[in-house]
Design a protein around this motif. Sequence first.
Motif, PDB file in Angstrom:
ATOM      1  N   MET A 145      34.972  32.836  24.396  1.00 29.91           N
ATOM      2  CA  MET A 145      34.403  31.556  24.811  1.00 29.91           C
ATOM      3  C   MET A 145      34.232  31.569  26.328  1.00 29.91           C
ATOM      4  O   MET A 145      34.925  32.297  27.041  1.00 29.91           O
ATOM      5  CB  MET A 145      35.286  30.380  24.388  1.00 29.91           C
ATOM      6  CG  MET A 145      36.649  30.345  25.041  1.00 29.91           C
ATOM      7  SD  MET A 145      37.663  28.934  24.517  1.00 29.91           S
ATOM      8  CE  MET A 145      36.809  27.585  25.345  1.00 29.91           C
ATOM      9  N   THR A 146      33.295  30.768  26.816  1.00 28.14           N
ATOM     10  CA  THR A 146      33.053  30.637  28.246  1.00 28.14           C
ATOM     11  C   THR A 146      33.718  29.366  28.749  1.00 28.14           C
ATOM     12  O   THR A 146      33.609  28.318  28.110  1.00 28.14           O
ATOM     13  CB  THR A 146      31.543  30.574  28.535  1.00 28.14           C
ATOM     14  OG1 THR A 146      30.921  31.757  28.025  1.00 28.14           O
ATOM     15  CG2 THR A 146      31.277  30.484  30.037  1.00 28.14           C
ATOM     16  N   ILE A 147      34.418  29.449  29.888  1.00 25.27           N
ATOM     17  CA  ILE A 147      35.077  28.270  30.449  1.00 25.27           C
ATOM     18  C   ILE A 147      34.612  28.038  31.885  1.00 25.27           C
ATOM     19  O   ILE A 147      34.082  28.938  32.537  1.00 25.27           O
ATOM     20  CB  ILE A 147      36.616  28.388  30.408  1.00 25.27           C
ATOM     21  CG1 ILE A 147      37.105  29.493  31.365  1.00 25.27           C
ATOM     22  CG2 ILE A 147      37.113  28.627  28.992  1.00 25.27           C
ATOM     23  CD1 ILE A 147      38.617  29.505  31.565  1.00 25.27           C
ATOM     24  N   THR A 200      31.158  38.484  36.075  1.00 27.22           N
ATOM     25  CA  THR A 200      30.988  39.855  35.583  1.00 27.22           C
ATOM     26  C   THR A 200      30.813  39.787  34.067  1.00 27.22           C
ATOM     27  O   THR A 200      30.995  38.734  33.450  1.00 27.22           O
ATOM     28  CB  THR A 200      32.192  40.758  35.901  1.00 27.22           C
ATOM     29  OG1 THR A 200      33.295  40.414  35.036  1.00 27.22           O
ATOM     30  CG2 THR A 200      32.626  40.616  37.355  1.00 27.22           C
ATOM     31  N   SER A 201      30.504  40.914  33.462  1.00 23.74           N
ATOM     32  CA  SER A 201      30.360  40.975  32.000  1.00 23.74           C
ATOM     33  C   SER A 201      31.676  41.344  31.328  1.00 23.74           C
ATOM     34  O   SER A 201      31.745  41.417  30.099  1.00 23.74           O
ATOM     35  CB  SER A 201      29.285  41.991  31.624  1.00 23.74           C
ATOM     36  OG  SER A 201      29.637  43.291  32.078  1.00 23.74           O
ATOM     37  N   ALA A 224      36.256  49.214  32.398  1.00 20.10           N
ATOM     38  CA  ALA A 224      36.884  48.378  31.371  1.00 20.10           C
ATOM     39  C   ALA A 224      35.906  47.312  30.883  1.00 20.10           C
ATOM     40  O   ALA A 224      35.229  46.669  31.678  1.00 20.10           O
ATOM     41  CB  ALA A 224      38.144  47.719  31.917  1.00 20.10           C
ATOM     42  N   GLN A 225      35.835  47.142  29.580  1.00 17.99           N
ATOM     43  CA  GLN A 225      34.990  46.099  28.986  1.00 17.99           C
ATOM     44  C   GLN A 225      35.800  44.841  28.674  1.00 17.99           C
ATOM     45  O   GLN A 225      35.267  43.745  28.661  1.00 17.99           O
ATOM     46  CB  GLN A 225      34.332  46.644  27.714  1.00 17.99           C
ATOM     47  CG  GLN A 225      33.366  47.786  27.983  1.00 17.99           C
ATOM     48  CD  GLN A 225      33.115  48.618  26.745  1.00 17.99           C
ATOM     49  OE1 GLN A 225      33.945  49.438  26.355  1.00 17.99           O
ATOM     50  NE2 GLN A 225      31.960  48.413  26.117  1.00 17.99           N
ATOM     51  N   ILE A 226      37.083  45.038  28.402  1.00 15.95           N
ATOM     52  CA  ILE A 226      38.009  43.927  28.170  1.00 15.95           C
ATOM     53  C   ILE A 226      39.262  44.199  28.999  1.00 15.95           C
ATOM     54  O   ILE A 226      39.829  45.292  28.933  1.00 15.95           O
ATOM     55  CB  ILE A 226      38.402  43.804  26.684  1.00 15.95           C
ATOM     56  CG1 ILE A 226      37.173  43.635  25.797  1.00 15.95           C
ATOM     57  CG2 ILE A 226      39.365  42.628  26.485  1.00 15.95           C
ATOM     58  CD1 ILE A 226      37.487  43.715  24.298  1.00 15.95           C
TER      59      ILE A 226
END
Length: 288
Positions: A119-121, A81-82, A59-61
């Motif tokens: 976005m990164t949190i 992870t990506s 899974a990518q999303i």
Amino acid sequence: MKTNLHFIVNPIAGKGRNELSTDMLEAFFPNSEYAVSIKKTEFVLHAKALAKASIEEGAQIIVACGGDGTINEVASCLVNTSVVLGILPMGSGNGLASNLRIPKNLKKALNIIKNQKVMTIDTGTVNNEPFFSNTGVGFDAHVISDFEENTTRQLFSYVQSTWRTLKKYNYKNVVELKYNGTTELISPFLLFVSNSNEMGYKMSLTPQASLQDGLLDVVIVPKLSRFKLVLFTMLFLFKKHHWLKEVRFQQLTALEIKSLDNTILKVQCDGGSVTQQYSKLLKYFLKA
């Protein structure tokens, strides 16, 4: 190449009528571009197991469809992870989704995922377990414990749990706090550690908190008289709890809470009661 998109749905979150139809998802994510999978949780921590399986399946999303607890289970598997986390807010409070401005309207939320507005949190940890919105020791943990016993998960239920807890809440334990080279002893009414500016239902103990500032916002409230307990609760409901002089705020990257009287600390994490996972020593850290 198709985008591998997985939805993990908690069918009993919020009002307990959460469904995602294949037809609806295909309207947003056509088969020519996406490989869509829908998974439903059946028990506590099942979302975590399903998320791990989705990662192994490429899974990518991965989209967490539920409340803050479901998001916590899924997101905890995606740290470092990506894989991108998506959120469809289907819970009762939806604090993290609200902070991220993800609408409860399903189609609008799906559009955000389709447009991949990423976005990164920051991520907090307590005893190495991730949290993304907030965690607390004391009054809020007892409120959450009472709230989880309700058959309905709505704002009125939360207010009822708050008042029930207020009437019976008894705290005598002493804890040692360590932060910024400081050590203090306190018999706490509330120790609240937040990464987000909202708890859910638009309520907040830390309205200045940010998901991207590299800091945890900590609220420290010592033992209060019965009158001030009621006053604090009323002020909190109107977002004016900072008016009470006993309420202190700190912004930290690390905090240690140690029980000094052999009491197991009752803890809530991202809106879920997790007492059994913790002990007499809690260590909080933030990873920006």
